[in-house]
Each structure stands twice: as C-alpha cells, then as structure tokens.
Design an enzyme around this catalytic site. Structure first.
Site, mmCIF file in Angstrom:
data_model
loop_
_atom_site.group_PDB
_atom_site.id
_atom_site.type_symbol
_atom_site.label_atom_id
_atom_site.label_comp_id
_atom_site.label_asym_id
_atom_site.label_seq_id
_atom_site.Cartn_x
_atom_site.Cartn_y
_atom_site.Cartn_z
ATOM 1 N N LYS A 175 0.829 -1.206 0.000
ATOM 2 C CA LYS A 175 0.000 0.000 0.000
ATOM 3 C C LYS A 175 0.865 1.259 0.000
ATOM 4 O O LYS A 175 1.833 1.357 0.746
ATOM 5 C CB LYS A 175 -0.911 -0.009 1.229
ATOM 6 C CG LYS A 175 -1.837 -1.223 1.290
ATOM 7 C CD LYS A 175 -2.672 -1.258 2.542
ATOM 8 C CE LYS A 175 -1.826 -1.440 3.776
ATOM 9 N NZ LYS A 175 -2.631 -1.692 4.999
ATOM 10 N N THR A 208 -8.065 9.417 9.393
ATOM 11 C CA THR A 208 -7.692 8.206 8.660
ATOM 12 C C THR A 208 -7.467 7.020 9.597
ATOM 13 O O THR A 208 -6.853 6.023 9.205
ATOM 14 C CB THR A 208 -6.417 8.454 7.845
ATOM 15 O OG1 THR A 208 -5.373 8.912 8.728
ATOM 16 C CG2 THR A 208 -6.651 9.506 6.762
ATOM 17 N N GLY A 210 -7.788 3.674 11.273
ATOM 18 C CA GLY A 210 -8.388 2.406 10.860
ATOM 19 C C GLY A 210 -8.365 2.155 9.369
ATOM 20 O O GLY A 210 -8.988 1.202 8.894
ATOM 21 N N THR A 211 -7.628 2.960 8.621
ATOM 22 C CA THR A 211 -7.613 2.809 7.165
ATOM 23 C C THR A 211 -7.131 1.427 6.739
ATOM 24 O O THR A 211 -7.755 0.767 5.902
ATOM 25 C CB THR A 211 -6.710 3.886 6.536
ATOM 26 O OG1 THR A 211 -7.191 5.170 6.913
ATOM 27 C CG2 THR A 211 -6.718 3.781 5.028
ATOM 28 N N GLY A 212 -6.007 0.983 7.302
ATOM 29 C CA GLY A 212 -5.460 -0.314 6.912
ATOM 30 C C GLY A 212 -6.365 -1.467 7.290
ATOM 31 O O GLY A 212 -6.556 -2.405 6.504
ATOM 32 N N CYS A 213 -6.933 -1.412 8.490
ATOM 33 C CA CYS A 213 -7.866 -2.445 8.929
ATOM 34 C C CYS A 213 -9.057 -2.526 7.976
ATOM 35 O O CYS A 213 -9.504 -3.604 7.580
ATOM 36 C CB CYS A 213 -8.375 -2.144 10.339
ATOM 37 S SG CYS A 213 -7.106 -1.953 11.594
#
Length: 274
Positions: A175, A208, A210-213
């Site tokens: 990412k 932002t 919690g974006t990856g989760c």
C-alpha cells in the site's frame, strides 16, 4: 448462503480500528462478521494508553468455536501483539483449513504506538506468510518486515513486494498511502509475477484512523463473496477511498478520527439514514 468473514485482531475501545472497524466493514459489504479477539487496547483517537494480550489458550478456544459452527469463507488477520499469539493463530488456521486469508501485518498504530513486539516480526514472516492468500503491508511495515529503508520509488516498491513474496505469501498488496504525490497507489503483485496498480486521489483529512484495517477487511469481504482477488482489491480500494473522503462528515474525537464505514447509507448532513 450468507457469506461469512472472520476477523482475528485486537479491539479498539474507541471503535475506529481493529475488530470494530473490521466488523463495520463486513457489514457495509453485506457480509456476516465473526471475531476472535487476541488483544484489548485502551485507545482513543489521540493514542493507545495500554494493551492487554488475551491468553493464548482462550484465543485458541475462540478460533475452535467459530470454525466448528460457522462456514467461514474468508479470514482477515490484524493486530496479534506477541509471538505466542501468532503461533496460536497460525496453528488454529491450519487446524481448520482456513481459506482466503488476508494478513494485515499491523505493527504501529496511526498515533505511533507500537502494537507488535519486536521478536514477533519473525513469527509473522515464518508462520503466517505461508498461510496468507494476500499480505497487505503499508510502506513502513514492508520496510520493517524486510529490515530495509522505506521504499520511495516505483522500482523500490516492486523490489520490496517481490522480496515479501519470497517469505511464502501467495500474493502481496503493497500500500502506498505513506508515499507522496497527489494520488495514493497500491501495488498488487501476484504469485505468477503479474502486477496491477490501484490508484486514488489523496484527501486532505486527518481522519484516517483504521484505514489499513478497513481496506484489508473490505478485501476479505470480496473474497468471502466469491470475487477474484484483483476484483476484490479493486472494489476495496474504491470503498476505502470513499470512506476517507467522507470521514470529515462524521467527526469523532480530538485526534485522528475514523474513516466513514457507512458512507453509502448515512445521510450526508445529519448522520441519519435517508
């Protein structure tokens, strides 16, 4: 049949990341969500103040309870905290022949808090990478997994993705959210060597959390519904981009607030359904 996805991760007491974000994302994709909680955090939008790891034996019991009853079509793995918990989770996934495993190697929270002990990094590479259908590190996580500097060019990103495949993961999504430029581009490297990039405009917001989760759970949702991996990644990228773009419409807390998981359904003015 109702598609079912399982999240194995830590709890975020403020609701923006971890188990809570995963379950919201599953629901937003019309997927039934189950959960195995491996750690508790005392956390809000400004930071993490404490972490309590769940005993490994109880984590194993949670895994056995879910798989013995539910037809789990996809698994998302997030924060695992310790090497012992990684070993427990890996053994459980093997025991139940879990499929469509999306591994998000969470190491550091958006606030900068360390969420994974140093000696657990090797356990992730050794035990979970070979089980994963897809691994979804961001640029700093990829660098930590490889013991390298963070990639800053397309060529370096491709080289690091190839090295991550070498740890045994079937596919890698590297990412680019921590990169620079007007767009955020993620690189999907498939086991056969095919490459596909997914780009979206960057949004000027600090919300932002919690974006990856959320992205990894959205991918798991697509896999649970039977989508091919590139299609699941593409739909998830579209979803997270819209959730970030709408994040300021639901202001929460005094720090890095969460993305808007239900942006498709909430009224844009007052938070109620239309």
């Amino acid at each position: 049949m109702t598609p079912i996805a399982l999240t194995i991760a830590g709890s975020d007491s403020s609701g923006g990341a971890g188990i809570q974000a995963d379950l919201k994302t599953f629901a937003a994709h019309q997927v039934y969500g189950a959960s195995v909680i491996v750690a508790l955090t005392a956390q809000n939008t400004t930071g993490v103040t404490a972490i309590h790891a769940v005993p490994a034996g109880f984590v194993a019991q949670q895994i056995d309870s879910v798989f013995s009853d539910l037809d789990v079509a996809a698994v998302k793995i997030g924060m695992l905290a310790t090497a012992e918990l990684i070993e427990t989770v890996a053994a459980g996934l093997v025991r139940h022949k879990a499929r469509n495993i999306v591994l998000d190697p969470v190491m550091v929270a958006a606030s900068g808090a360390r969420l994974l002990e140093d000696k657990a990094v090797d356990a992730i590479r050794r035990l979970l990478f070979p089980l994963a259908t897809l691994v979804t590190p961001n640029l700093p996580e990829a660098a930590a997994l490889l013991g390298s500097a963070m990639a800053t060019s397309d060529a370096a990103i491709e080289e690091q993705a190839e090295r991550l495949i070498g740890f045994g993961a079937a596919n890698v999504l590297l990412k680019g959210g921590h990169g620079s430029g007007e767009t955020s581009t993620d690189l999907l490297l498939l086991a056969g060597g095919q490459r596909q990039r997914f780009s979206a405009p960057r949004h000027d917001t600090r919300n932002t959390h919690g974006t990856g989760c959320t992205l990894s759970s959205a991918i798991a949702s697509g896999l649970a519904k039977g989508l091919a991996l590139p299609e699941a990644v593409g739909q998830a990228k579209t979803y997270i981009s819209a959730a970030i773009a709408a994040a300021d419409q639901v202001p929460v807390g005094h720090g890095h607030g969460p993305v808007h998981h239900f942006h498709h359904w909430w009224d844009r003015t007052d938070g109620r359904k239309p």
